[in-house]
Write a protein that holds these residues in place. Structure first.
Motif, PDB file in Angstrom:
ATOM      1  N   SER A  98     -91.936  41.968-102.625  1.00  0.00           N
ATOM      2  CA  SER A  98     -91.698  40.577-102.232  1.00  0.00           C
ATOM      3  C   SER A  98     -90.280  40.353-101.711  1.00  0.00           C
ATOM      4  N   LEU A 101     -89.798  41.835 -98.244  1.00  0.00           N
ATOM      5  CA  LEU A 101     -90.602  41.028 -97.319  1.00  0.00           C
ATOM      6  C   LEU A 101     -89.892  39.727 -96.984  1.00  0.00           C
ATOM      7  N   ALA A 148    -101.716  35.020 -89.461  1.00  0.00           N
ATOM      8  CA  ALA A 148    -101.715  36.368 -90.049  1.00  0.00           C
ATOM      9  C   ALA A 148    -102.974  37.125 -89.665  1.00  0.00           C
ATOM     10  N   GLY A 165    -103.304  46.259 -93.805  1.00  0.00           N
ATOM     11  CA  GLY A 165    -103.005  45.811 -95.159  1.00  0.00           C
ATOM     12  C   GLY A 165    -102.594  46.975 -96.026  1.00  0.00           C
ATOM     13  N   LEU A 181     -94.916  46.046 -93.817  1.00  0.00           N
ATOM     14  CA  LEU A 181     -94.355  44.712 -94.035  1.00  0.00           C
ATOM     15  C   LEU A 181     -94.113  43.946 -92.741  1.00  0.00           C
ATOM     16  N   PRO A 184     -96.861  40.999 -92.015  1.00  0.00           N
ATOM     17  CA  PRO A 184     -96.647  39.895 -92.957  1.00  0.00           C
ATOM     18  C   PRO A 184     -95.329  39.166 -92.716  1.00  0.00           C
ATOM     19  N   LEU A 188     -94.869  35.202 -91.821  1.00  0.00           N
ATOM     20  CA  LEU A 188     -94.041  34.319 -92.641  1.00  0.00           C
ATOM     21  C   LEU A 188     -92.896  33.698 -91.846  1.00  0.00           C
ATOM     22  N   ALA A 254     -95.182  33.257-100.585  1.00  0.00           N
ATOM     23  CA  ALA A 254     -95.912  34.283 -99.838  1.00  0.00           C
ATOM     24  C   ALA A 254     -97.244  34.649-100.484  1.00  0.00           C
ATOM     25  N   ILE A 257    -100.131  34.961 -97.803  1.00  0.00           N
ATOM     26  CA  ILE A 257     -99.880  36.085 -96.901  1.00  0.00           C
ATOM     27  C   ILE A 257    -100.075  37.411 -97.634  1.00  0.00           C
ATOM     28  N   GLU A 258     -99.626  37.494 -98.880  1.00  0.00           N
ATOM     29  CA  GLU A 258     -99.823  38.727 -99.645  1.00  0.00           C
ATOM     30  C   GLU A 258    -101.297  38.979 -99.919  1.00  0.00           C
ATOM     31  N   PHE A 261    -102.832  40.383 -96.537  1.00  0.00           N
ATOM     32  CA  PHE A 261    -102.448  41.765 -96.244  1.00  0.00           C
ATOM     33  C   PHE A 261    -102.558  42.680 -97.462  1.00  0.00           C
ATOM     34  N   LEU A 263    -100.938  42.902-100.302  1.00  0.00           N
ATOM     35  CA  LEU A 263     -99.651  43.440-100.720  1.00  0.00           C
ATOM     36  C   LEU A 263     -99.443  43.217-102.219  1.00  0.00           C
TER      37      LEU A 263
END
Length: 315
Positions: A98, A101, A148, A165, A181, A184, A188, A254, A257-258, A261, A263
């Motif tokens: 995180s 990112l 995204a 991803g 990354l 993503p 963001l 995030a 978004i995480e 993808f 993450l």
């Protein structure tokens, strides 16, 4: 400056206390029992009671609150109900996803916003200015999760430039991790870059109308020279405040978004903890993120006061 700092420290402490009370209270009133959820619908009452005692859920809410806060102060975030692992270690593992990112997205946002904002301000009222402002409105309006998914369809599935991803890990490969990354971070950074562009343009236009800019022109500087030597430097003061706030937003916001993808970051950790009723993880991670936001604002206030002495004189 000392008096100003002490007042901000007092405000910080009060904010943290209020935030901790709100977080604990909101999570505690959530429906459902953690022990019953973990044991299943057919669990015996004595088994559920034993698990509640093991997890410390049989204590009073006041005792649990002070136990939680005391642990947070000493760096002990508790133990996950689901994974039976230290929450601090779980947070540390996911912070390595995180945090880079958020930094990556912030850098992209700055690289886009600064030139765009300066370009628009220097061409105020012209077609270029209108185009940039229209693009920023579009950037704010587009949902992040939709953008995204469009990035995945174009750059991951069709062009195959980036992975769709997952995260290989920094130990595996720094280059592959940065590639993982990239999409993503772009997703963001788009809305943040749009906001920062508008702030940069507005701040710079305010500076262009100041007396010191007219004085600089009267001394023989061209419009471009006055802009770069005097206008941009003074316009950065409010922009830096926005950048600090944006970093906090990128670090804490995030979650979607995480998920898109896949993450293994803090956002995904919070989402999984909520679905599994792992309340200690939710409480600790949210409190840590709130602490980060408040500390960033504290640092921004101090930096702002160091740049502009008028703030110190008002206190």
């Amino acid at each position: 400056m000392l008096r100003y700092t002490l007042k901000r420290l007092l405000s910080l402490a009060i904010s943290l206390i209020v935030a901790s009370l709100l977080i604990f209270s909101i999570i505690e009133v959530a429906p459902g029992d953690v022990a019953s959820f973990m044991m299943g619908m057919n669990a015996q009452p004595d088994t559920v009671a034993a698990l509640r005692a093991e997890l410390g859920l049989d204590q009073t809410k006041v005792a649990r609150y002070f136990s939680w806060i005391g642990g947070m102060v000493t760096g002990d975030f508790g133990t996950s109900y689901t994974y039976r692992a230290p929450v601090a270690q779980m947070v540390a593992d996911r912070l390595w996803v995180s945090l880079p990112l958020a930094v990556y997205a912030l850098l992209l946002s700055i690289l886009i916003a600064f030139p765009a904002g300066i370009f628009a301000a220097a061409r105020r009222g012209r077609a270029a200015d209108v185009t940039v402002m229209g693009a920023t409105q579009l950037g704010v309006a587009i949902p992040g999760f939709w953008f995204a998914m469009m990035l995945v369809l174009l750059f991951a599935i069709r062009l195959r430039w980036f992975p769709a991803g997952g995260f290989p890990g920094w130990d595996e490969s720094i280059w592959l991790s940065l590639k993982a990354l990239t999409l993503p971070a772009i997703a963001l950074s788009l809305p943040q870059a749009a906001i920062l562009t508008r702030v940069m343009r507005s701040s710079l236009l305010d500076m262009l109308g100041e007396d010191f800019m007219r004085t600089a022109r009267a001394k023989g500087l061209s419009a471009r020279q006055a802009l770069w030597r005097h206008g941009i430097r003074n316009a950065l003061i409010p922009v830096l405040t926005i950048i600090g706030m944006q970093f906090a937003v990128l670090l804490t916001g995030a979650i979607i978004i995480e998920q898109v993808f896949y993450l293994p970051g803090l956002g995904r950790l919070i989402f999984q903890a909520i679905t599994q009723r792992d309340l200690i993880v939710v409480e600790s991670v949210v409190m840590l993120l709130v602490f980060t936001v408040i500390m960033l604002n504290f640092v921004i206030d101090l930096a702002y006061a160091a740049i502009d002495p008028r703030l110190r004189l008002r206190t």
